[in-house]
Design an enzyme around this catalytic site. Structure first.
Site, PDB file in Angstrom:
ATOM      1  N   GLU A 123       0.832  -1.215   0.000  1.00  0.00           N
ATOM      2  CA  GLU A 123       0.000   0.000   0.000  1.00  0.00           C
ATOM      3  C   GLU A 123       0.866   1.265   0.000  1.00  0.00           C
ATOM      4  OE1 GLU A 123      -2.802  -0.295   3.237  1.00  0.00           O
ATOM      5  OE2 GLU A 123      -3.893  -1.913   2.237  1.00  0.00           O
ATOM      6  N   GLU A 268      -5.826  -8.162   0.176  1.00  0.00           N
ATOM      7  CA  GLU A 268      -6.315  -8.200   1.548  1.00  0.00           C
ATOM      8  C   GLU A 268      -7.789  -7.852   1.511  1.00  0.00           C
ATOM      9  OE1 GLU A 268      -4.299  -5.386   4.107  1.00  0.00           O
ATOM     10  OE2 GLU A 268      -2.321  -6.046   3.485  1.00  0.00           O
TER      11      GLU A 268
END
Ligand SMILES: *[C@@H]1O[C@H](CO)[C@@H](O)[C@H](O)[C@H]1NC(C)=O
Ligand SMILES: *[C@@H]1O[C@H](CO)[C@@H](O)[C@H](O)[C@H]1NC(C)=O
Length: 319
Positions: A123, A268
């Site tokens: 991320e 995720e």
């Protein structure tokens, strides 16, 4: 068996729910690294995953103890590169070559590790990082891809960058209005063009919890796959949960970039168990139960009807 039961209790009831449900749903993976506050013996984790028929894991690094535990297991692995390595990997191709040699090639032996993906950063464009990794992520990805290619690994594994769903957005929560966030739009377009040219997948982390956290008026049931038959229409498609809507927002953003067929991996997906009025073990269990039922249907989203590739993350705080 007693030992195994004790491990499950340590991991908490939410993980137990997930593992119990796992026996009924095939093909999803789990993230390994944030699932417990105490590091568990990797051999035990591998055995536990296999007993529960989970055959895909995503790691946040390439820790050798974990990698050796996975060797010979046949389990499909996404290996990770932490954000703090991006700069050195971006600066010098030699560093990327060394990383690949030590953390990939070393495990490509007989009875080694079945590595399918290399996650470059985690991320990295999250707005909370204030742009710290904006300049280094793409060059690091290119160097790792090149090193994997030179080492002859790209037939069996692909580099990718797990991005938070925050890199795209849509006006009025309509998937069809999805596009990349304006401050990262150009770099995202450059990255997806490179992914397209080299047949690399897009990895996205989706947190339906954030929709509730950020928007008080958000329909709660929609986050839990429990819309009770109610759907939200958008451009000829009907959405009954925020996971599908979020995924298709990315599909629209890619389409707008001229890319129609890029593989998407959900790196995720999860629900936090503390830290907010909606972040409780009870709601987390409700979320995972709904998600498992959703995955068990074995259908994609309204825009992408093919099977989804999803890695669950069970976690305590994520806001
Ligand atoms: C290999 O990965 C480990 C664990 O993520 C890291 O500490 C190490 O620096 C890496 N090796 C190289 C040569 O970059
Ligand atoms: C980002 O900026 C905010 C506000 O200036 C600051 O509080 C925070 O520590 C910064 N985060 C990072 C990762 O640099």
């Amino acid at each position: 068996m007693a030992g195994r039961a004790a491990m499950l209790v340590n991991l908490g009831t939410v993980v137990m729910t997930v593992l119990t449900l796992a026996s009924f749903v095939e093909g999803f993976g789990v993230n390994w690294g944030n699932i417990a506050s105490h590091p568990l013996n990797p051999d035990i984790v591998v055995r536990m995953l296999k007993e529960n028929k989970i055959n895909k894991v995503k790691l946040f690094d390439a820790d050798s103890w974990t990698m050796n535990a996975l060797a010979g297991s046949g389990m499909e692995v996404m290996v990770g590169i932490p954000n703090n390595l991006l700069e050195t990997l971006a600066d010098d191709y030699g560093n990327a070559k060394d990383w690949v040699k030590e953390n990939i090639t070393a495990y490509m032996r007989k009875d080694g590790v079945n590595i399918k993906y290399v996650a470059v950063g985690n991320e990295p464009f999250l707005s909370a990082y204030n742009g710290s990794y904006l300049k280094t992520t793409f060059p690091a990805l290119k160097n790792i891809h090149r090193a994997l290619k030179e080492a002859g690994h790209t037939d069996v594994m692909k580099a990718t960058i797990p991005q938070n769903a925050e890199v795209y957005q849509s006006a009025n929560d309509k998937p069809s209005e999805g596009d990349f966030r304006s401050d990262v739009k150009q770099i995202m377009l450059d990255i997806v063009k490179f992914f397209h040219d080299n047949d690399l997948p897009f990895t996205v982390n989706i947190y339906p919890f954030l929709s509730l956290y950020l928007n008080q008026h958000f329909p709660v049931e929609y986050a839990f796959f429990d819309g009770n038959g109610q759907t939200i229409p958008d451009n000829g498609k009907n959405y009954d949960n925020v996971f599908d809507a979020n995924y298709d927002t990315l599909v629209y953003a890619l389409n707008k970039a001229g890319i129609k067929d890029m593989k998407i991996i959900v790196g995720e997906v999860g629900w936090p168990t503390d830290g907010h009025k909606y972040a409780t073990p009870k709601l987390a269990e409700k979320f995972y139960a709904g998600l498992m039922k959703r995955l068990a249907k074995d259908v994609g989203t309204p825009l992408r009807p093919e099977k989804l590739e999803v890695y669950l993350l069970v976690y305590s705080t994520k806001t």
